[in-house]
Design a protein around this motif. Structure first.
Motif, mmCIF file in Angstrom:
data_model
loop_
_atom_site.group_PDB
_atom_site.id
_atom_site.type_symbol
_atom_site.label_atom_id
_atom_site.label_comp_id
_atom_site.label_asym_id
_atom_site.label_seq_id
_atom_site.Cartn_x
_atom_site.Cartn_y
_atom_site.Cartn_z
ATOM 1 N N SER A 83 0.800 -1.213 -0.006
ATOM 2 C CA SER A 83 0.052 -0.107 -0.181
ATOM 3 C C SER A 83 1.058 1.255 -0.067
ATOM 4 O O SER A 83 1.284 1.910 1.114
ATOM 5 C CB SER A 83 -0.996 -0.031 1.009
ATOM 6 N N THR A 84 1.416 1.669 -1.201
ATOM 7 C CA THR A 84 2.176 2.660 -1.360
ATOM 8 C C THR A 84 1.926 3.647 -2.298
ATOM 9 O O THR A 84 2.379 4.940 -2.229
ATOM 10 C CB THR A 84 3.872 2.170 -1.633
ATOM 11 N N GLY A 85 1.209 3.347 -3.396
ATOM 12 C CA GLY A 85 0.790 4.369 -4.401
ATOM 13 C C GLY A 85 -0.368 4.021 -5.319
ATOM 14 O O GLY A 85 -0.608 2.709 -5.259
ATOM 15 N N VAL A 91 4.998 1.963 -8.726
ATOM 16 C CA VAL A 91 5.133 0.922 -7.736
ATOM 17 C C VAL A 91 5.715 -0.194 -8.404
ATOM 18 O O VAL A 91 5.756 -1.350 -7.455
ATOM 19 C CB VAL A 91 3.887 0.582 -6.881
ATOM 20 N N SER A 92 5.765 -0.312 -9.682
ATOM 21 C CA SER A 92 6.138 -1.834 -10.249
ATOM 22 C C SER A 92 7.312 -2.144 -9.807
ATOM 23 O O SER A 92 7.490 -3.518 -9.590
ATOM 24 C CB SER A 92 6.356 -1.572 -11.824
ATOM 25 N N ASP A 97 10.171 -6.919 -6.519
ATOM 26 C CA ASP A 97 10.781 -7.141 -5.498
ATOM 27 C C ASP A 97 10.011 -8.241 -4.575
ATOM 28 O O ASP A 97 10.538 -9.228 -4.248
ATOM 29 C CB ASP A 97 11.450 -5.994 -4.639
ATOM 30 N N ALA A 98 8.789 -7.921 -4.519
ATOM 31 C CA ALA A 98 7.946 -8.813 -3.515
ATOM 32 C C ALA A 98 7.614 -10.258 -4.270
ATOM 33 O O ALA A 98 7.694 -11.231 -3.522
ATOM 34 C CB ALA A 98 6.712 -8.028 -3.028
ATOM 35 N N LEU A 99 7.385 -10.229 -5.513
ATOM 36 C CA LEU A 99 6.939 -11.303 -6.282
ATOM 37 C C LEU A 99 8.459 -12.240 -6.421
ATOM 38 O O LEU A 99 8.419 -13.372 -6.200
ATOM 39 C CB LEU A 99 6.597 -10.819 -7.457
ATOM 40 N N SER A 126 2.212 -7.053 -18.112
ATOM 41 C CA SER A 126 2.724 -8.453 -18.830
ATOM 42 C C SER A 126 4.115 -8.785 -17.902
ATOM 43 O O SER A 126 4.359 -10.129 -17.768
ATOM 44 C CB SER A 126 2.964 -8.324 -20.175
ATOM 45 N N GLU A 127 4.958 -8.004 -17.625
ATOM 46 C CA GLU A 127 6.299 -7.905 -16.965
ATOM 47 C C GLU A 127 6.005 -8.625 -15.520
ATOM 48 O O GLU A 127 6.493 -9.742 -15.088
ATOM 49 C CB GLU A 127 6.994 -6.949 -16.916
ATOM 50 N N LEU A 128 4.855 -8.060 -14.816
ATOM 51 C CA LEU A 128 4.512 -8.532 -13.396
ATOM 52 C C LEU A 128 3.982 -10.000 -13.595
ATOM 53 O O LEU A 128 4.557 -10.749 -12.794
ATOM 54 C CB LEU A 128 3.760 -7.562 -12.680
ATOM 55 N N ASP A 129 3.270 -10.150 -14.613
ATOM 56 C CA ASP A 129 2.361 -11.357 -14.840
ATOM 57 C C ASP A 129 3.689 -12.635 -15.110
ATOM 58 O O ASP A 129 3.555 -13.456 -14.337
ATOM 59 C CB ASP A 129 1.670 -11.339 -15.988
#
Length: 340
Positions: A83-85, A91-92, A97-99, A126-129
């Protein structure tokens, strides 16, 4: 993690962002039995202090807030509450980092609630996925709005309908009861010229377009485009909150509408009104169809209370979901769960 036979293993979490919403998330999660193994924030007044004290609990949680995300994530949490923005682009890197730490992520970032709609966010989504799939974890953006009141809930309420022709969702919030950052975000206390320059041009409340696209997707409608308008709500008498006094003629808040166009017709309308001393706060969902529905939540969903509840309540569904970037439409129907 060890435990007696038959006991459910205790979930561990890191809170990424310990502001007003992040603090409420921690308090709700602790009450539900989640163990915090880290807290991350850049505020120097919070760094080095026990997370429990920072979020307003009257006891220590045994872990200090740090401004070093990598150090906190070394604790290998099951879940990261983020919960930052509002901006996905901003925030990507935090989400990545968390993933990469192989934690499921539940974020209140509004643009993550349905990141495939905005062309500027599709590449990031797509990158996060890909990162989430690579590490076998799930990444979800949610909250009360976007995430539930104006998208998931109307989609669920359409279930008894044989035909749906259009949906209108109306959300009225007394912003005087909300946190200071939200009052600032809606321009409370500004003059009209400043509102037009700083609030209206910035797009107002983030997430209405994402909610429109999510709702269209749920109903199987091909959304052609969205039409948006933002206008100030002007005070006709002096109104106050704990943080601002608004004189007559100044801005008390915002009215923002988004219409979803399908086959040339506006079949979705989301109407959001947030201003100080708004009368009759409520959430209302009207479905034109067979049968028609008209559902009103008297008093409305208080965003600062309900967003943390949603974030915590979806934990079991996120943990069971397929790896990747998910929306609320991808989860099994969420609900309150007494013990996590």
């Amino acid at each position: 993690m060890s435990g007696n036979a038959g006991e459910r293993p205790r979930l561990t979490a890191v809170q990424y962002g310990v502001g007003p919403i992040g603090s409420r998330i921690v308090r709700v999660a602790v009450d539900r039995g989640i163990e915090f193994v880290g807290g991350i924030d850049i505020d120097p007044t919070k760094v080095g202090r026990d997370l429990g004290r920072v979020v307003g609990l009257e006891r220590d949680l045994g872990v200090d807030v740090t401004d070093d995300a990598q150090t906190a994530l070394e604790a290998e949490p099951d879940v990261v509450f983020h919960s930052t923005g509002s901006s996905l682009a901003a925030v990507s890197p935090q989400l990545t980092d968390a993933l990469t730490a192989e934690a499921d992520v539940i974020s209140t970032t509004e643009e993550l609630s349905y990141p495939w709609w905005d062309p500027d966010n599709r590449g990031l989504a797509s990158e996060l996925d890909e990162t989430a799939r690579e590490h076998g974890v799930t990444c979800l953006g949610t909250g009360i709005n976007p995430g539930f009141a104006m998208d998931t809930l109307p989609a669920v309420l359409s279930t008894p309908c044989q035909v749906v022709q259009s949906i209108r969702v109306e959300r009225v919030q007394d912003a005087a009861q909300r946190r200071r950052p939200l009052q600032e975000k809606i321009g409370a206390g500004l003059d009209v010229e400043t509102f037009e320059r700083e609030i209206a041009t910035a797009g107002g409340h983030v997430g209405l377009s994402e909610s429109t696209a999510m709702l269209a997707d749920a109903l199987g409608w091909t959304l052609q485009t969205t039409e948006r308008d933002i206008e100030p709500v002007i005070a006709d008498e002096r109104v106050r909150s704990d943080y601002v006094t608004v004189d007559p003629g100044a801005v008390a808040g915002i009215r923002q509408r988004v219409r979803g166009i399908v086959d040339g017709d506006a079949v979705i309308e989301l109407d959001l009104r947030m201003y100080l001393d708004a009368p009759d706060p409520h959430d209302r969902i009207r479905i034109t169809g067979r049968p028609p529905l008209d559902v009103v939540v008297a008093g409305g969903f208080h965003g600062d209370r309900t967003t943390p509840a949603i974030v915590v309540n979806v934990v079991p569904r996120v943990r069971a979901a397929a790896p990747g970037v998910a929306t609320m439409l991808d989860l099994a129907v969420p609900s309150y769960t007494r013990a996590l």
